[in-house]
Design an enzyme around this catalytic site. Structure first.
Site, short mmCIF file in Angstrom:
data_model
loop_
_atom_site.label_atom_id
_atom_site.label_comp_id
_atom_site.label_asym_id
_atom_site.label_seq_id
_atom_site.Cartn_x
_atom_site.Cartn_y
_atom_site.Cartn_z
N HIS A 122 0.84 -1.12 -0.17
CA HIS A 122 -0.07 -0.02 -0.13
C HIS A 122 0.72 1.20 -0.05
CE1 HIS A 122 -2.81 2.97 1.97
NE2 HIS A 122 -3.91 1.98 1.59
N ASP A 199 3.16 -4.79 7.94
CA ASP A 199 1.95 -4.00 7.87
C ASP A 199 0.80 -4.90 8.02
OD1 ASP A 199 -0.22 -2.67 6.98
OD2 ASP A 199 0.61 -1.69 5.38
N GLN A 202 -4.25 -5.51 6.67
CA GLN A 202 -5.33 -6.40 6.09
C GLN A 202 -5.00 -7.67 6.84
OE1 GLN A 202 -7.60 -5.34 4.09
NE2 GLN A 202 -7.00 -3.50 3.50
N LYS A 225 -10.07 -1.13 10.65
CA LYS A 225 -10.30 -2.50 9.83
C LYS A 225 -10.70 -3.57 10.72
CE LYS A 225 -7.34 -0.42 6.20
NZ LYS A 225 -7.93 -0.02 4.99
N CYS A 363 -4.84 2.82 -3.43
CA CYS A 363 -3.75 3.27 -2.72
C CYS A 363 -2.45 2.27 -2.96
CB CYS A 363 -3.79 3.43 -1.50
SG CYS A 363 -5.19 4.68 -1.04
N1 PMP Z 1 -1.86 -0.61 4.51
C1 PMP Z 1 -2.54 -1.54 3.85
C2 PMP Z 1 -2.07 -2.90 3.28
C3 PMP Z 1 -3.94 -1.17 3.83
O1 PMP Z 1 -4.73 -1.92 3.09
C4 PMP Z 1 -4.20 0.24 4.36
C5 PMP Z 1 -5.61 0.79 4.12
N2 PMP Z 1 -6.22 0.65 3.02
C6 PMP Z 1 -3.32 0.83 4.94
C7 PMP Z 1 -1.89 0.46 5.11
C8 PMP Z 1 -3.48 2.30 5.30
O2 PMP Z 1 -4.59 2.27 6.65
P1 PMP Z 1 -4.94 3.65 7.09
O3 PMP Z 1 -5.41 4.59 6.17
O4 PMP Z 1 -5.95 3.00 8.25
O5 PMP Z 1 -3.91 4.26 8.17
#
Ligand code: PMP
Length: 405
Positions: A122, A199, A202, A225, A363
């Site tokens: 991401h 990270d 997910q 999440k 993203c």
């Molecule tokens: N890493 C991953 C793998 C994600 O899916 C996301 C959210 N889509 C993020 C980071 C960022 O998370 P947040 O917007 O809650 O900070």
């Protein structure tokens, strides 16, 4: 197994109509819905004991502080951190990674050092590291994935050098759904004295997560999440490492004493929690984890695995639909395209049928660019979704095909 009808009744938002149709919420990778227990806990805080934490001498302040620190203990137990000193509240995954990119960068990264990120990360796990590398004149390297969505982990041997400081890797991928083989990769990294940041944005909501057994150096995730409020997240770090890192932001709560001659920082974890923390979010996060503990992760995982197998089979059987990401071990995600149809057109038509999905680059531009496309439609499910909802999604895709082709 799960009583899914009962579980669905725990999530008030699911029981509504959108454009006259029953809501089919399949955008769980973007954010999850909240059980009534979490919503009412937030109400309880504001109705009964809202007060600033770690500051107020009042009874209310004492209750709120105790709830906040108990929430930290609940998170610690959930991820099996060794101590509450290893668990820092942040505003989310993005904030936790930016914290690390600053603090880890200040301590461990110098000109010419290397950071490795995966091609499938991401943007939150790419851009902060690019910014650090620019600041420190360090080198950002990339571990590619193959077309199935699996990391080409055999390339790590070439990528690791004696200048490599950190490997940044998702527990599970937000576009392709692949669960990364962390055990092997973390072991390999540690053999080369490379630290590992996982990270978990997910992963935490789908996979049993034991940071101590995993032996990662850092682990981050977002509350929203995992059925908790938005604006709260976690940075886990091994205590010995967090101790060495300088604070990221300065302000109240992260100090023991302040004078114009010398400021003494607070001990872990408060050293990294400048300003009034999102105590409502933290307490809400603990409530969400307690809710999951009652349902039991093992049951959730068994149910989700079955639903994932069903959904991937059903969607891939639709003529003219291609699923991107065919890794063997996937979380509940299907990112797909209808041949010759723009992803946002599909998304809009599904929305008009009450089906919520995500469209676009999610993203993760490098992942999308890998396939030479401009975006995808992503359906993502969790333990409150049903096979019937997957059937409705498939009917929706068929209707979209008829309208758009
Ligand atoms: N890493 C991953 C793998 C994600 O899916 C996301 C959210 N889509 C993020 C980071 C960022 O998370 P947040 O917007 O809650 O900070």
């Amino acid at each position: 197994m799960l009583d899914v009808e009962k579980i669905r009744s725990d999530f008030p938002i699911l029981n509504q109509k959108i454009y006259g149709q029953n809501l089919v919420y399949l955008d769980n990778a973007a954010t999850t819905q909240k059980p009534a227990a979490v919503i009412s806990k937030i109400g309880e805080i504001y109705n009964k004991y809202n007060s600033n934490i770690h500051r107020s001498v009042s009874k209310l302040g004492a209750i709120c502080t105790e709830e906040y620190e108990n929430a930290r203990n609940t998170v610690c137990e959930y991820i099996n951190a060794k101590s509450s000193r290893e668990t820092v509240f942040t505003s989310g995954t993005t904030a936790a990674i930016n914290l690390l990119a600053f603090s880890f960068g200040e301590k461990f990264v110098n000109q010419g050092d290397e950071i490795i990120v995966c091609e499938s990360e991401h943007h939150s796990n790419i851009v902060p590291w690019q910014m650090l590398c620019e600041r420190k004149k360090a080198v950002l390297k990339m571990l590619p994935f193959n077309d199935r969505g699996d990391l080409q982990e055999e390339l790590l041997d070439e990528l690791f050098t004696d200048r490599t400081r950190l490997l940044c890797i998702a527990q599970a991928n937000n576009v392709l759904g692949a669960v990364n083989p962390l055990d092997r990769i973390i072991k390999k990294a540690h053999e080369k004295s490379v630290y590992v940041l996982v990270d978990g944005a997910q992963g935490i909501q789908h996979l049993k997560t034991d940071v101590t057994a995993m032996d990662c150096d850092f682990y981050v995730f977002s509350g929203h999440k995992i059925y908790a409020p938005a604006g709260i997240g976690i940075l886990y770090g091994k205590e010995s490492l967090l101790e060495q890192l300088p604070p990221w932001q300065g302000g109240g709560d992260m100090v023991k004493t302040v004078s114009f001659d010398k400021t003494v920082y607070a001990d872990l974890p408060l050293k990294f929690e400048a300003g009034t923390a999102n105590y409502v979010g933290a307490i809400g996060l603990a409530e969400a984890l307690k809710y999951l503990n009652v349902i039991k992760l093992d049951n959730i995982h068994a149910y989700e695995r079955k639903l994932t197998a069903y959904a991937l089979k059903r969607i891939s059987e639709i003529q003219g639909v291609k699923i991107y990401g065919t890794s063997e071990n996937k979380i509940g995600i299907a990112s797909f395209l209808i041949e010759n149809v723009h992803h946002s057109d599909t998304g809009e038509i599904l929305d008009k049928m009450g089906i919520a999905v995500r469209t676009g680059h999610m993203c993760a531009n490098p992942t999308i660019n890998h396939y030479g496309i401009t975006g995808l439609v992503r359906a993502s499910w969790t333990f409150y979704n049903t096979e019937n909802e997957i059937d409705i999604l498939c009917e929706g895709i068929e209707k979209a095909k008829k309208i758009l082709l």
